[in-house]
Design an enzyme around this catalytic site. Structure first.
Site, PDB file in Angstrom:
ATOM      1  N   GLU A 307       0.805  -1.230   0.000  1.00  0.00           N
ATOM      2  CA  GLU A 307       0.000   0.000   0.000  1.00  0.00           C
ATOM      3  C   GLU A 307       0.836   1.277   0.000  1.00  0.00           C
ATOM      4  O   GLU A 307       0.475   2.247   0.675  1.00  0.00           O
ATOM      5  CB  GLU A 307      -0.931   0.013   1.220  1.00  0.00           C
ATOM      6  CG  GLU A 307      -1.937  -1.104   1.187  1.00  0.00           C
ATOM      7  CD  GLU A 307      -2.834  -1.119   2.408  1.00  0.00           C
ATOM      8  OE1 GLU A 307      -4.053  -1.194   2.224  1.00  0.00           O
ATOM      9  OE2 GLU A 307      -2.322  -1.081   3.543  1.00  0.00           O
TER      10      GLU A 307
HETATM   11  C1  ACM Z   1      -2.035  -5.300   4.019  1.00  0.00           C
HETATM   12  O1  ACM Z   1      -3.107  -5.780   4.411  1.00  0.00           O
HETATM   13  N1  ACM Z   1      -1.936  -4.013   3.763  1.00  0.00           N
HETATM   14  C2  ACM Z   1      -0.859  -6.136   3.830  1.00  0.00           C
END
Ligand code: ACM
Length: 506
Positions: A307
């Protein structure tokens, strides 16, 4: 008897028609009184479950003493064991100390109570794990969890034959591990948590204590410093390495916007990034990974990579490639979330942790395949099956719902590791890991309420033969087996919710 409450399901279970073994105060534990403390672990498990204090005897016993005999005999694959029970005695033979430990855990699940006392059914079990890496992850960054909570959780996981504790040690809300090379991280960036809760951090002595406790339960600690995103807290300590927050990117309903240099207490993701390609950042990354490698005896270091929406794509690829090379040069195997598969020159052998859905979307499977193409293997953590922080049902007080809505126990169970990423073969899969993110999780009761009973489904995906490969490796039988564990879990102090998907024996 009907199927015994064995979870994860062993590779082979043969029930015998013979009389059960009676567990009475006369029973002696013999054999392996070695450094692995199998005797002590069995003694405590029987005491907790039944109130009986079984004596351990080092030497021979008389013929008519009922015994539980322990031995490590080197036969069979790593972590395997054989357990046989008849009315005269119990024998557990581990291929190694871990196998012995797992045999003892299985024995604990077989203990049955009735008006006539405690018994263990006549049975022969021949068991070995499907996958070498069987993990649980605890996020200690969104809310801090103290050493006692972490050790309680790892004991729960070890009893289900998990052998990895992945600690998500850093995120936007806080940095949780003391580093002497970068002391400002805990001095300035550890006090906060989601919702303004108290933060905290592990001293190096705390971290060593967790590792030692894990090792005593045959678990390896995999530490994660999440980079280059999820790094807002780093900017509180070392502002020169943190990029300005990408405002708007991290919004979650009702959340505050992140402000550079101020603690972030919301639940948004994806707004923060390290500054890539600058010497101050390179020095920071070198320092934190070097010290983490020095502190960690296990073979893996996880450097995050998920992310990073605030990091330009080319900078992201350069960053994760460099981080993977540093970890390799430090003598550890790098692990990153599957997004790192976007980098063409990831260090060979980097492990990818897949957190897409059971039916992949957005190219998550391409990233996982790219990691395998570069000689790495994959850890499967499909979010809509094994993210233990998803609400188990809509009415749950705790948990989130972004991974395809609530995750029932049946959905947590009903997936097959080989069917997630097309093109992967069994040997491409290092294992299975069930993460527990802690945005809504404050303490051990919250952990129990979300992790149980779904952690048992993840344990079975990680340890047991593939779905349908052996009798009872299916949802109807699993439900029944889990229900039969209610009494053991209660005596172990686990505050599991009495999920209506299961009929519990308490
Ligand atoms: C995640 O759930 N951002 C690895």
């Amino acid at each position: 008897m009907t199927s015994a409450p064995l979870v994860p399901l062993p590779a082979s279970v043969i029930h015998d028609d013979g009389a059960p073994f009676a567990l009475t105060p006369a029973v002696r534990i013999t054999g392996a009184t070695d450094a692995t403390d199998a005797t002590g672990i069995l003694h405590r498990l029987v005491l907790t479950r039944t109130g009986l204090h079984l004596a351990a005897v080092a030497g021979p016993t008389t013929d008519d003493d009922p015994v539980i005999e322990l031995a490590v005999d080197g036969a069979g694959p790593a972590e395997s064991y054989r357990l046989s029970v008849d009315e005269h005695g119990v024998s557990i033979r581990g291929a190694d100390a871990a196998g012995m430990f797992y045999g003892v855990q299985t024995l604990g699940q077989l203990i049955a109570g009735s008006d006539r006392g405690w018994t263990i059914p006549a049975v022969r079990i021949d068991d070995a794990p499907r996958f070498a890496y069987r993990g649980v992850m605890l996020d200690v960054a969104r809310h801090f969890h103290d050493v006692a909570t972490v050790t309680a959780y790892l004991e729960r996981a070890a009893s289900l034959k998990f052998n990895v504790l992945h600690l998500h040690l850093t995120d936007d809300q806080g940095w949780r591990l003391e580093l002497t090379r970068r002391p400002e991280l805990t001095a300035r960036a550890s006090a906060s948590a989601v919702g303004g809760a108290a933060g905290g951090f592990y001293s190096q002595a705390d971290y060593r204590a967790i590792i030692a406790h894990a090792a005593a339960h045959h678990m390896t600690v995999v530490p994660e410093f999440d980079m280059p995103g999820h790094t807002h807290a780093v900017g509180l300590a070392y502002p020169e390495v943190a990029a300005a927050p990408v405002l708007g990117a991290g919004d979650a309903a009702g959340d505050p916007q992140p402000v550079a240099g101020e603690a972030y207490t919301g639940m948004g993701v994806g707004f923060s990034s390290l500054r890539i390609g600058e010497s101050a950042t390179d020095a920071f990354v070198d320092d934190v990974l070097t010290e983490l490698a020095e502190l960690t005896p296990g073979p893996y270091l996880h450097f995050g990579g998920d992310e990073a929406h605030g990091t330009p794509a080319d900078e992201f690829a350069a960053f994760v490639a460099r981080a993977s090379r540093i970890v390799s040069q430090l003598g550890k195997t790098p692990i990153a979330w599957h997004e790192a598969g976007a980098a063409a020159d990831l260090a060979p052998g980097t492990i990818g942790q897949y957190w897409g859905f059971v039916s992949p979307t957005d190219g998550a499977d391409d990233r996982a395949r790219a990691i395998v193409a570069r000689g790495g293997r994959v850890i499967l953590s499909p979010a809509d099956a094994v993210y233990l922080d998803m609400k188990p049902d809509v009415s749950s007080r705790l948990g989130l719902t972004w991974a395809n809505g609530p995750t029932s126990l049946e959905r947590a169970y009903s997936w097959e590791p080989l069917d997630v990423v097309d093109g992967l073969v069994e040997s491409d899969i290092l294992g299975v890991e069930a993460p527990l993110w802690s945005e809504t999780v404050h303490d051990l009761d919250d952990i129990d309420a979300l992790a149980f009973p779904r952690i048992a489904a993840a344990a079975e995906a990680a340890w047991s033969p593939p779905s349908g490969a052996v009798a009872a490796r299916d949802w109807p039988a699993f439900r029944e087996r889990v229900g039969g564990l209610g009494a053991l879990w209660t005596t172990l102090g686990i505050r599991f919710p009495a999920s209506s998907e299961v009929s519990w024996t308490l």
